[in-house]
Design a protein around this motif. Sequence first.
Motif, PDB file in Angstrom:
ATOM      1  N   ALA A  25      45.082 -43.474   4.308  1.00  0.00           N
ATOM      2  CA  ALA A  25      44.241 -44.741   4.843  1.00  0.00           C
ATOM      3  C   ALA A  25      44.002 -44.558   6.404  1.00  0.00           C
ATOM      4  O   ALA A  25      44.629 -44.086   7.260  1.00  0.00           O
ATOM      5  N   VAL A  26      42.416 -44.578   6.744  1.00  0.00           N
ATOM      6  CA  VAL A  26      41.804 -44.660   7.902  1.00  0.00           C
ATOM      7  C   VAL A  26      41.633 -46.004   8.405  1.00  0.00           C
ATOM      8  O   VAL A  26      40.996 -46.840   7.730  1.00  0.00           O
ATOM      9  N   ALA A  27      42.330 -46.522   9.435  1.00  0.00           N
ATOM     10  CA  ALA A  27      42.131 -47.725   9.928  1.00  0.00           C
ATOM     11  C   ALA A  27      41.602 -47.488  11.578  1.00  0.00           C
ATOM     12  O   ALA A  27      41.827 -46.569  12.193  1.00  0.00           O
ATOM     13  N   GLY A  28      41.210 -48.812  12.119  1.00  0.00           N
ATOM     14  CA  GLY A  28      40.561 -48.776  13.518  1.00  0.00           C
ATOM     15  C   GLY A  28      39.689 -49.780  13.514  1.00  0.00           C
ATOM     16  O   GLY A  28      39.026 -50.550  12.484  1.00  0.00           O
ATOM     17  N   ARG A  29      39.049 -49.951  14.690  1.00  0.00           N
ATOM     18  CA  ARG A  29      38.157 -50.873  15.335  1.00  0.00           C
ATOM     19  C   ARG A  29      36.816 -50.483  14.569  1.00  0.00           C
ATOM     20  O   ARG A  29      36.645 -49.323  14.484  1.00  0.00           O
ATOM     21  N   ASN A  30      36.004 -51.700  14.390  1.00  0.00           N
ATOM     22  CA  ASN A  30      34.522 -50.957  14.230  1.00  0.00           C
ATOM     23  C   ASN A  30      33.999 -50.114  15.099  1.00  0.00           C
ATOM     24  O   ASN A  30      34.310 -50.342  16.410  1.00  0.00           O
ATOM     25  N   GLY A  31      33.302 -49.143  14.674  1.00  0.00           N
ATOM     26  CA  GLY A  31      32.599 -48.296  15.870  1.00  0.00           C
ATOM     27  C   GLY A  31      33.519 -47.367  16.180  1.00  0.00           C
ATOM     28  O   GLY A  31      33.249 -46.248  17.099  1.00  0.00           O
ATOM     29  N   SER A  32      34.770 -47.059  15.561  1.00  0.00           N
ATOM     30  CA  SER A  32      35.851 -46.123  16.113  1.00  0.00           C
ATOM     31  C   SER A  32      35.488 -44.724  15.313  1.00  0.00           C
ATOM     32  O   SER A  32      36.324 -43.591  15.893  1.00  0.00           O
ATOM     33  N   GLY A  33      34.690 -44.723  14.390  1.00  0.00           N
ATOM     34  CA  GLY A  33      34.467 -43.355  13.900  1.00  0.00           C
ATOM     35  C   GLY A  33      34.784 -43.042  12.349  1.00  0.00           C
ATOM     36  O   GLY A  33      34.909 -42.100  11.831  1.00  0.00           O
ATOM     37  N   LYS A  34      35.520 -44.165  11.746  1.00  0.00           N
ATOM     38  CA  LYS A  34      35.850 -44.047  10.525  1.00  0.00           C
ATOM     39  C   LYS A  34      35.171 -43.381   9.295  1.00  0.00           C
ATOM     40  O   LYS A  34      35.410 -42.602   8.676  1.00  0.00           O
ATOM     41  N   SER A  35      33.966 -44.304   8.988  1.00  0.00           N
ATOM     42  CA  SER A  35      32.828 -43.817   8.271  1.00  0.00           C
ATOM     43  C   SER A  35      32.424 -42.289   8.466  1.00  0.00           C
ATOM     44  O   SER A  35      32.272 -41.641   7.496  1.00  0.00           O
ATOM     45  N   THR A  36      32.263 -42.149   9.828  1.00  0.00           N
ATOM     46  CA  THR A  36      31.710 -40.646  10.082  1.00  0.00           C
ATOM     47  C   THR A  36      32.918 -39.556   9.588  1.00  0.00           C
ATOM     48  O   THR A  36      32.460 -38.746   9.123  1.00  0.00           O
ATOM     49  N   LEU A  37      33.957 -39.989   9.939  1.00  0.00           N
ATOM     50  CA  LEU A  37      35.059 -39.196   9.297  1.00  0.00           C
ATOM     51  C   LEU A  37      35.062 -38.769   7.980  1.00  0.00           C
ATOM     52  O   LEU A  37      35.336 -37.696   7.347  1.00  0.00           O
ATOM     53  N   ILE A 189      45.913 -42.637   9.458  1.00  0.00           N
ATOM     54  CA  ILE A 189      45.324 -42.381  10.644  1.00  0.00           C
ATOM     55  C   ILE A 189      44.656 -43.656  11.308  1.00  0.00           C
ATOM     56  O   ILE A 189      43.967 -44.401  10.615  1.00  0.00           O
ATOM     57  N   PHE A 190      45.055 -43.800  12.359  1.00  0.00           N
ATOM     58  CA  PHE A 190      44.579 -45.061  13.374  1.00  0.00           C
ATOM     59  C   PHE A 190      43.548 -44.314  14.507  1.00  0.00           C
ATOM     60  O   PHE A 190      43.896 -43.513  15.261  1.00  0.00           O
ATOM     61  N   LEU A 191      42.220 -44.561  14.330  1.00  0.00           N
ATOM     62  CA  LEU A 191      41.351 -43.987  15.190  1.00  0.00           C
ATOM     63  C   LEU A 191      40.877 -45.080  16.248  1.00  0.00           C
ATOM     64  O   LEU A 191      40.801 -46.361  15.986  1.00  0.00           O
ATOM     65  N   GLU A 192      40.674 -44.468  17.479  1.00  0.00           N
ATOM     66  CA  GLU A 192      40.213 -45.322  18.580  1.00  0.00           C
ATOM     67  C   GLU A 192      39.197 -44.437  19.292  1.00  0.00           C
ATOM     68  O   GLU A 192      39.581 -43.577  19.786  1.00  0.00           O
ATOM     69  N   SER A 193      37.995 -44.944  19.675  1.00  0.00           N
ATOM     70  CA  SER A 193      36.888 -44.405  20.220  1.00  0.00           C
ATOM     71  C   SER A 193      36.728 -42.845  19.793  1.00  0.00           C
ATOM     72  O   SER A 193      36.552 -42.022  20.568  1.00  0.00           O
ATOM     73  N   GLY A 194      36.685 -42.580  18.363  1.00  0.00           N
ATOM     74  CA  GLY A 194      36.403 -41.333  18.163  1.00  0.00           C
ATOM     75  C   GLY A 194      37.671 -40.273  18.175  1.00  0.00           C
ATOM     76  O   GLY A 194      37.474 -39.287  17.611  1.00  0.00           O
ATOM     77  N   ARG A 195      38.717 -40.724  18.551  1.00  0.00           N
ATOM     78  CA  ARG A 195      40.066 -39.996  18.542  1.00  0.00           C
ATOM     79  C   ARG A 195      41.191 -40.475  17.656  1.00  0.00           C
ATOM     80  O   ARG A 195      41.226 -41.640  17.185  1.00  0.00           O
TER      81      ARG A 195
END
Length: 224
Positions: A25-37, A189-195
């Motif tokens: 599961a890929v999580a994180g705020r909007n704009g963190s890069g989830k859909s791009t990943l 995976i928790f994304l923040e600002s693309g990382r």
Amino acid sequence: MIEINGLNHGILNIDEAIIPEGITAVAGRNGSGKSTLLKLVSGLKIPDSGSIHIDGKNPRKLDTGYVSEYPDDNSIFGMVYDEIASSLRFKHAGCDETDRRVTEISSLFEISHLLKREIRTLSGGEKVMVALASACADRPDLLVIDEPDSHLDRESAEIFFESVLNTGSEHIIICTHNMETVSKADNMIFLESGRIKFQGTPEEIFANFLKKTCFYPPLWRFKK
């Protein structure tokens, strides 16, 4: 396993990551890069730099099922049966095999009653379930699902997750804002600002890093 090295694309900047088999599961705020990943892992986009390999292969060399977060973007045929059968027909599967598999997968996702319907007449949640069945019909090596929960009620979300477990795909990547769905995954995976800020099991990440945040699952928060 999925290996990421020196990945740069848009907001994403991931030096190194290994994603094991199972449901991630890929999580994180909007704009963190989830859909791009998700689009990079599925091969829909090519990284500006760096690499992604899945069991040693380029993502574009794998059989992949991809479900967009926008239900109307998933279908190319007018009838539900034809949509679910499409990947099998593209591979020239026989009529008997195609019919058997459509019957199996529609039963798994509990949408057998929709097979004779036109897709344009379906609700958003029904379209998502049809898209999932279509993506899984040919038993892909990799299944990528972008935010299905936003179109599903609680009962349908539970059917979705239990069904995904039985699709047979070795790698399943789900992007979601539903923390209950995240809590059921094998890996998070928790994304923040693309990382990648956190990676591990949901239990580890929720307990050690997210317990006092809005990302902590509501059902866990109110357990005594």
